[in-house]
Structure formats: structure tokens, C-alpha cells
Motif scaffolding. Sequence first.
Motif, mmCIF file in Angstrom:
data_model
loop_
_atom_site.group_PDB
_atom_site.id
_atom_site.type_symbol
_atom_site.label_atom_id
_atom_site.label_comp_id
_atom_site.label_asym_id
_atom_site.label_seq_id
_atom_site.Cartn_x
_atom_site.Cartn_y
_atom_site.Cartn_z
ATOM 1 N N PHE A 279 0.865 -1.175 0.000
ATOM 2 C CA PHE A 279 0.000 0.000 0.000
ATOM 3 C C PHE A 279 0.902 1.227 0.000
ATOM 4 O O PHE A 279 1.716 1.406 0.894
ATOM 5 N N ARG A 280 0.752 2.058 -1.003
ATOM 6 C CA ARG A 280 1.619 3.232 -1.156
ATOM 7 C C ARG A 280 0.907 4.482 -0.647
ATOM 8 O O ARG A 280 -0.216 4.778 -1.054
ATOM 9 N N LEU A 281 1.574 5.187 0.240
ATOM 10 C CA LEU A 281 1.055 6.424 0.811
ATOM 11 C C LEU A 281 1.985 7.579 0.476
ATOM 12 O O LEU A 281 3.204 7.481 0.667
ATOM 13 N N GLU A 282 1.410 8.669 -0.017
ATOM 14 C CA GLU A 282 2.168 9.904 -0.187
ATOM 15 C C GLU A 282 1.535 10.944 0.724
ATOM 16 O O GLU A 282 0.365 11.318 0.545
ATOM 17 N N SER B 262 -2.871 7.617 -2.355
ATOM 18 C CA SER B 262 -2.760 6.335 -1.662
ATOM 19 C C SER B 262 -3.384 5.261 -2.531
ATOM 20 O O SER B 262 -4.235 5.538 -3.374
ATOM 21 N N GLY B 263 -2.946 4.028 -2.342
ATOM 22 C CA GLY B 263 -3.519 2.919 -3.092
ATOM 23 C C GLY B 263 -2.613 1.710 -3.072
ATOM 24 O O GLY B 263 -1.413 1.820 -2.807
ATOM 25 N N PHE B 264 -3.212 0.559 -3.357
ATOM 26 C CA PHE B 264 -2.443 -0.677 -3.412
ATOM 27 C C PHE B 264 -1.689 -0.755 -4.732
ATOM 28 O O PHE B 264 -2.159 -0.292 -5.773
ATOM 29 N N HIS B 265 -0.502 -1.339 -4.671
ATOM 30 C CA HIS B 265 0.406 -1.351 -5.816
ATOM 31 C C HIS B 265 1.162 -2.675 -5.817
ATOM 32 O O HIS B 265 1.476 -3.218 -4.759
ATOM 33 N N HIS B 266 1.455 -3.186 -7.021
ATOM 34 C CA HIS B 266 2.272 -4.398 -7.147
ATOM 35 C C HIS B 266 3.577 -4.047 -7.839
ATOM 36 O O HIS B 266 3.574 -3.518 -8.950
ATOM 37 N N MET B 267 4.680 -4.313 -7.183
ATOM 38 C CA MET B 267 5.991 -4.049 -7.770
ATOM 39 C C MET B 267 6.214 -4.972 -8.958
ATOM 40 O O MET B 267 6.119 -6.181 -8.840
ATOM 41 N N ASP B 268 6.466 -4.379 -10.132
ATOM 42 C CA ASP B 268 6.713 -5.212 -11.304
ATOM 43 C C ASP B 268 8.207 -5.507 -11.431
ATOM 44 O O ASP B 268 9.037 -5.032 -10.650
ATOM 45 N N ILE C 80 5.629 6.384 1.685
ATOM 46 C CA ILE C 80 5.786 5.193 2.513
ATOM 47 C C ILE C 80 5.135 4.023 1.788
ATOM 48 O O ILE C 80 4.057 4.154 1.207
ATOM 49 N N GLN C 81 5.805 2.862 1.809
ATOM 50 C CA GLN C 81 5.216 1.626 1.306
ATOM 51 C C GLN C 81 4.893 0.736 2.499
ATOM 52 O O GLN C 81 5.748 0.514 3.357
ATOM 53 N N LEU C 82 3.659 0.207 2.535
ATOM 54 C CA LEU C 82 3.221 -0.648 3.636
ATOM 55 C C LEU C 82 2.947 -2.058 3.115
ATOM 56 O O LEU C 82 2.189 -2.235 2.157
ATOM 57 N N TYR C 83 3.559 -3.035 3.756
ATOM 58 C CA TYR C 83 3.390 -4.437 3.387
ATOM 59 C C TYR C 83 2.565 -5.131 4.471
ATOM 60 O O TYR C 83 2.791 -4.932 5.663
ATOM 61 N N GLY D 92 -0.158 -1.987 13.478
ATOM 62 C CA GLY D 92 1.136 -2.513 13.882
ATOM 63 C C GLY D 92 1.560 -3.769 13.164
ATOM 64 O O GLY D 92 2.745 -4.112 13.142
ATOM 65 N N GLN D 93 0.596 -4.478 12.555
ATOM 66 C CA GLN D 93 0.942 -5.712 11.826
ATOM 67 C C GLN D 93 1.612 -5.412 10.494
ATOM 68 O O GLN D 93 2.254 -6.292 9.902
ATOM 69 N N ALA D 94 1.466 -4.193 10.014
ATOM 70 C CA ALA D 94 2.036 -3.831 8.716
ATOM 71 C C ALA D 94 3.516 -3.498 8.859
ATOM 72 O O ALA D 94 3.970 -3.035 9.912
ATOM 73 N N GLU D 95 4.263 -3.731 7.791
ATOM 74 C CA GLU D 95 5.683 -3.387 7.736
ATOM 75 C C GLU D 95 5.855 -2.206 6.797
ATOM 76 O O GLU D 95 5.352 -2.210 5.667
ATOM 77 N N ALA D 96 6.553 -1.189 7.261
ATOM 78 C CA ALA D 96 6.680 0.053 6.498
ATOM 79 C C ALA D 96 8.078 0.220 5.935
ATOM 80 O O ALA D 96 9.070 -0.108 6.579
ATOM 81 N N LYS D 97 8.135 0.753 4.721
ATOM 82 C CA LYS D 97 9.397 1.097 4.082
ATOM 83 C C LYS D 97 9.292 2.534 3.597
ATOM 84 O O LYS D 97 8.422 2.878 2.793
#
Length: 316
Positions: A231-234, A287-293, A262-265, A250-255
Motif C-alpha cells: 500500500f503506497r502512501l504519499e 494512496s492505493g495498493f500497488h504491485h511491484m513489477d 511510505i510503502q506498507l506491506y 502494527g501488523q504492517a511493515e513500512a518502508k
Amino acid sequence: MIQNQENTPAVETTALTRLYKGKAAVNHLDLKVKKGAVYGFIGRNGAGKSTTLKMLCGLVKPSEGEIRVFGKEGNDPVIARRIGCLIESAGFYPNMTARQNMLMKAKCMGLTDEKSVDNLLEQTGLAGIGKKKTKHFSMGMKQRLAIAMALLGNPDLLILDEPINGLDPEGVREIRRLILRLNEEGKTFLISSHILGELGKISTHYGIIKDGSLVEQLSREDLAEKCSDYFRLEVDDVNRTLALIGEHAGQAEAKVQDSHVIQLYGLNDGAELNRILVENGVRIYSSGFHHMDLEEYFLAQMDGKKTEKKEASGNV
């Protein structure tokens, strides 16, 4: 007698190095290509791809290191006949037709079966061009002829440097189908290309090279696992956002990508998180869900960006 052990790699290099004026164009490369693989070799211009492929084809002598092909030393003349190469632009006689060029090379290789030449021209879409001389060929036609010439002698390993360069979309599709069909018949491919989307359609394994050094080798399955949804947040305030994520998701992992992204997994409900952020004064730009190609992953590796996922916290 050629050994054909199941676990013997088609290509294996150990500390393969090539120096030019004391500078390493290829630096201690440990490459391993499994038999039956379509190995996509990826890197920016100047990363060392072509130099590596030239050493594998015997066109450039390594400064250091070892090359083994099907378990034998790379300079073994018997092994050399099992390799078909297309490195950069192939040399043609400009006043000869495609068929004449093919027959000339076939004779130099000691091949006498003209039907095999005609079959290869058919497979690469050059059978119907008649007496047109190669000096009048388009870039795409020259590329198809180069691939046909690499296939002379029915090699077990094809080393192709930018094989779809200059081809139109239909030509790209034809070459893709040809590679996949030949791979199904047991041929191994080592292919470099800057068209990452096309490599992603055919490759079973990948190697990423940067500044002459191997960054990573991985299988198609490994790559698919690493290219996970997120999930990508700007936002306007990354620190505040991370604190709220830690408190409510808290279950999500942020990068953290940069000062605003921020990217949330592992996040399931993006709408709920958006609501919480807005209610707590965070301005969301997108914001929105995204798949890394595949291209995004490769570019991240070549740019030297970390791909590890960071745990959400209050600190950037």
C-alpha cells in the motif's frame, strides 16, 4: 566424451575478471546458469554485460578467473561448437543475400545440410525475402539474420546480446516464441537485454550486474516472491504517519521511500488507515495498493536501493 550430468551447470564462472587499463570492467563474477534455463542478464549500459558475454563466447580473454561450460573448460574446442553467439552486431557480407550469408557461415563451420539453413530462415521470418541483399536490410531484419546464424549447428547454449534490438512488436513476439520453443526443446539461453518487460516474459532465472559485479542471482519464483503487493502512501508528514501506523496498523511493515512516500506491506484495509490518518491531521496526497513489477525491482537493485522491509516505527 561430453559429460551430460543433470546437475552440471550450462555455464559457471569463478572469479571471472576482465581488466582494461587496470580498471575492472568485470570484477570477480561468479555466474551460474542451469541447463535448460532462460537466464536474463541485466544491467545498465557499461555494467559489464557485453564484456562478460564476449568472454563466455571466447571473443575476449579473461584477465583472471575460470569459465566452465557444461562442466568443461570454456576454451575447449568441442565445447565451443555447442555454443551459438550473437554479440552486438553480427558481421554480414553486404552484397550477399540472407541465405548466401548463412551458407557461407555454414561452410566455415563444416556444415553441409542446406535444408537446415532454409529451416532457420523460415523460423526467423526471413524465408520470403528472396534475393534482397543484406545491405538493404532494416535493423530488425539484420537482427533476425544474426539470430539465425547463431542457431547454425544446432547449439545447446545460445548466448544472445540484445537479441530483440531494432525489432518491431511483431518481430519481438516472433523471436519470443522462437526462444520459448527452442527452450522447450532443451536449449539453454543466456540473454542480455535492456527491455526488461520482455525478459520477464521468457526468463526462468535472472542475474543483475552493476559496475562489473554481480548484485544478485535469483529464479523467477524468487523474484515473484520479492515483488509483493504493498500500500503506497504519499503524505505531508512521514514521521507522524509512521507513528499512527505503529499505533493502529502494527501488523504492517513500512518502508520509507523518501520524505513523503511510505510503502506498507501486510496491510489489509487501506480505507480504514486513510480515515485514521485524516482524522489525526495527516494530509494524504495519494494512496492505493500497488504491485511491484519486474522492471521496478531491477531498477531498485541497480540503483542500490535497499529492498528490505522495515518495521513501522516513529522514526524515519
